[in-house]
Scaffold this motif. Sequence first.
Motif, PDB file in Angstrom:
ATOM      1  N   HIS A 117       0.914  -1.086   0.131  1.00 30.21           N
ATOM      2  CA  HIS A 117      -0.102   0.001   0.061  1.00 30.21           C
ATOM      3  C   HIS A 117       0.782   1.275   0.019  1.00 30.21           C
ATOM      4  CE1 HIS A 117      -3.077   2.993   1.057  1.00 30.21           C
ATOM      5  NE2 HIS A 117      -4.129   1.927   0.862  1.00 30.21           N
ATOM      6  N   GLU A 118       0.235   2.418  -0.485  1.00 30.62           N
ATOM      7  CA  GLU A 118       1.116   3.620  -0.673  1.00 30.62           C
ATOM      8  C   GLU A 118       1.346   4.314   0.688  1.00 30.62           C
ATOM      9  OE1 GLU A 118      -0.441   7.015  -0.707  1.00 30.62           O
ATOM     10  OE2 GLU A 118      -2.446   6.736  -1.703  1.00 30.62           O
ATOM     11  N   THR A 162      -1.811   3.838   7.248  1.00 31.92           N
ATOM     12  CA  THR A 162      -1.584   2.502   6.434  1.00 31.92           C
ATOM     13  C   THR A 162      -1.341   1.665   7.317  1.00 31.92           C
ATOM     14  OG1 THR A 162      -1.116   3.533   4.262  1.00 31.92           O
ATOM     15  CG2 THR A 162      -0.437   1.148   4.472  1.00 31.92           C
ATOM     16  N   ALA A 163      -0.212   1.748   8.097  1.00 30.88           N
ATOM     17  CA  ALA A 163       0.405   0.910   9.335  1.00 30.88           C
ATOM     18  C   ALA A 163      -0.757   0.554  10.334  1.00 30.88           C
ATOM     19  CB  ALA A 163       1.528   1.648   9.948  1.00 30.88           C
ATOM     20  N   LEU A 193       3.520  -6.445   5.456  1.00 39.85           N
ATOM     21  CA  LEU A 193       3.031  -5.211   5.041  1.00 39.85           C
ATOM     22  C   LEU A 193       4.168  -4.623   4.192  1.00 39.85           C
ATOM     23  CD1 LEU A 193       1.299  -2.512   4.994  1.00 39.85           C
ATOM     24  CD2 LEU A 193       2.283  -1.968   6.947  1.00 39.85           C
ATOM     25  N   VAL A 194       4.159  -4.187   3.206  1.00 45.84           N
ATOM     26  CA  VAL A 194       5.039  -3.385   2.332  1.00 45.84           C
ATOM     27  C   VAL A 194       4.573  -2.197   1.859  1.00 45.84           C
ATOM     28  CG1 VAL A 194       6.827  -3.685   0.322  1.00 45.84           C
ATOM     29  CG2 VAL A 194       5.790  -5.932   1.338  1.00 45.84           C
ATOM     30  N   LEU A 195       5.406  -1.191   2.483  1.00 43.75           N
ATOM     31  CA  LEU A 195       4.858   0.269   2.044  1.00 43.75           C
ATOM     32  C   LEU A 195       5.859   0.805   0.862  1.00 43.75           C
ATOM     33  CD1 LEU A 195       4.899   1.810   5.435  1.00 43.75           C
ATOM     34  CD2 LEU A 195       3.142   0.821   4.395  1.00 43.75           C
ATOM     35  N   THR A 196       4.949   1.534   0.080  1.00 45.48           N
ATOM     36  CA  THR A 196       5.543   2.080  -1.251  1.00 45.48           C
ATOM     37  C   THR A 196       5.150   3.500  -1.426  1.00 45.48           C
ATOM     38  OG1 THR A 196       6.241   1.387  -3.692  1.00 45.48           O
ATOM     39  CG2 THR A 196       3.830   0.879  -2.695  1.00 45.48           C
ATOM     40  N   HIS A 197       5.375   4.043  -2.901  1.00 45.00           N
ATOM     41  CA  HIS A 197       4.782   5.332  -3.309  1.00 45.00           C
ATOM     42  C   HIS A 197       5.153   6.176  -2.382  1.00 45.00           C
ATOM     43  CE1 HIS A 197       1.646   7.978  -4.844  1.00 45.00           C
ATOM     44  NE2 HIS A 197       1.922   6.993  -5.764  1.00 45.00           N
ATOM     45  N   PHE A 198       6.535   6.506  -2.216  1.00 43.01           N
ATOM     46  CA  PHE A 198       6.799   7.603  -1.469  1.00 43.01           C
ATOM     47  C   PHE A 198       7.126   8.785  -1.841  1.00 43.01           C
ATOM     48  CE2 PHE A 198       8.703   3.437   0.075  1.00 43.01           C
ATOM     49  CZ  PHE A 198       8.121   3.305   1.342  1.00 43.01           C
TER      50      PHE A 198
END
Length: 323
Positions: free
Chosen positions: A231-232, A255-256, A267-272
């Motif tokens: 998720h972004e 998101t977290a 959980l993988v965070l992206t779109h920073f």
Amino acid sequence: MLKLTFLGTSSGVPTIRRNVTALALHTTMNRDWWLVDCGEATQHQLLRIPLTVHDLAGICVTHIHGDHSYGLPGLLASASMNGRKKPLILIAPAPVKAWLDATMLHTELFLTFEIIHIDVASEQSVYQQDGLTIERFPLSHRAPSFGFKFSFEKTTWKVDSEALRARGVPPGPAWGQLQHGKDVHMDDGTVLAAARYRSQHTERATAVIGGDNDTPSLLAKACQHADVLVHEATYTEAVLQKVGPGPQHSSVQRTASFAADAQIPNLVLTHFSARYDSLEGMAEVAAEARRHYSGTLFLAQDFNTYELSNGALAKLPPAPRAK
């Protein structure tokens, strides 16, 4: 069973370290792989990983914005020039297909393969074939945006090696026959029944890939029993408060917190945002995420590959460059 390779992890614009959004999903089921979003220069990113456009089964586009779609014409043109013949599935909003058609018309782009467009707004389950089901979920963004749930299932037959060894049958042709469901007639006149010495094993993996979205909880239904959420996390919460609601992006905190509430194990965070494109910036992102989520957490970087096996997500070493 499932691998996720990030080809772009920046939001809006590329940086020296990060390209704009694109994510490859590939499994052990076959050589086919899927692409979620196709930001500008995605085809260049592909040159640095072992996946090829010949094995690309389909592309899912979350929404019309350029940092998620501007790479489409170039990637398709290169696939055509490299001799691709088999059809390619495009699961995308209708405006994406209309824009692509106009671009092809006005730039005289003639493809050697068929584009099979599936309107992402048509129904929840947008694709189902060969052990893969893709579902879409509407999100909240300033343009219609969707998340995708990829559910993979692979069933195999395995022989009971311990029972066969105890029976005095060493590894060899007999094992292969049993695995394929054929009874084996032994030299002593006895018969090894395949039903006795083999069993069915099913592997499952579920990944939820969110598009741009200011309300992570919209993915609550999609995330039920999911193994991983991508998720972004465009901003930290403090910066999001300064930016305001206009861009309609999510924060790391939101998101977290959703991932924790939904009990998602990975959980993988992206779109920073480009403002975090430094060691200090990513440390700030990581710290905020850890305050709200205690599961397995990764902050995606371009060319990172993560493997999901038996519910556990791990980062893999860099793969060799495709020849």
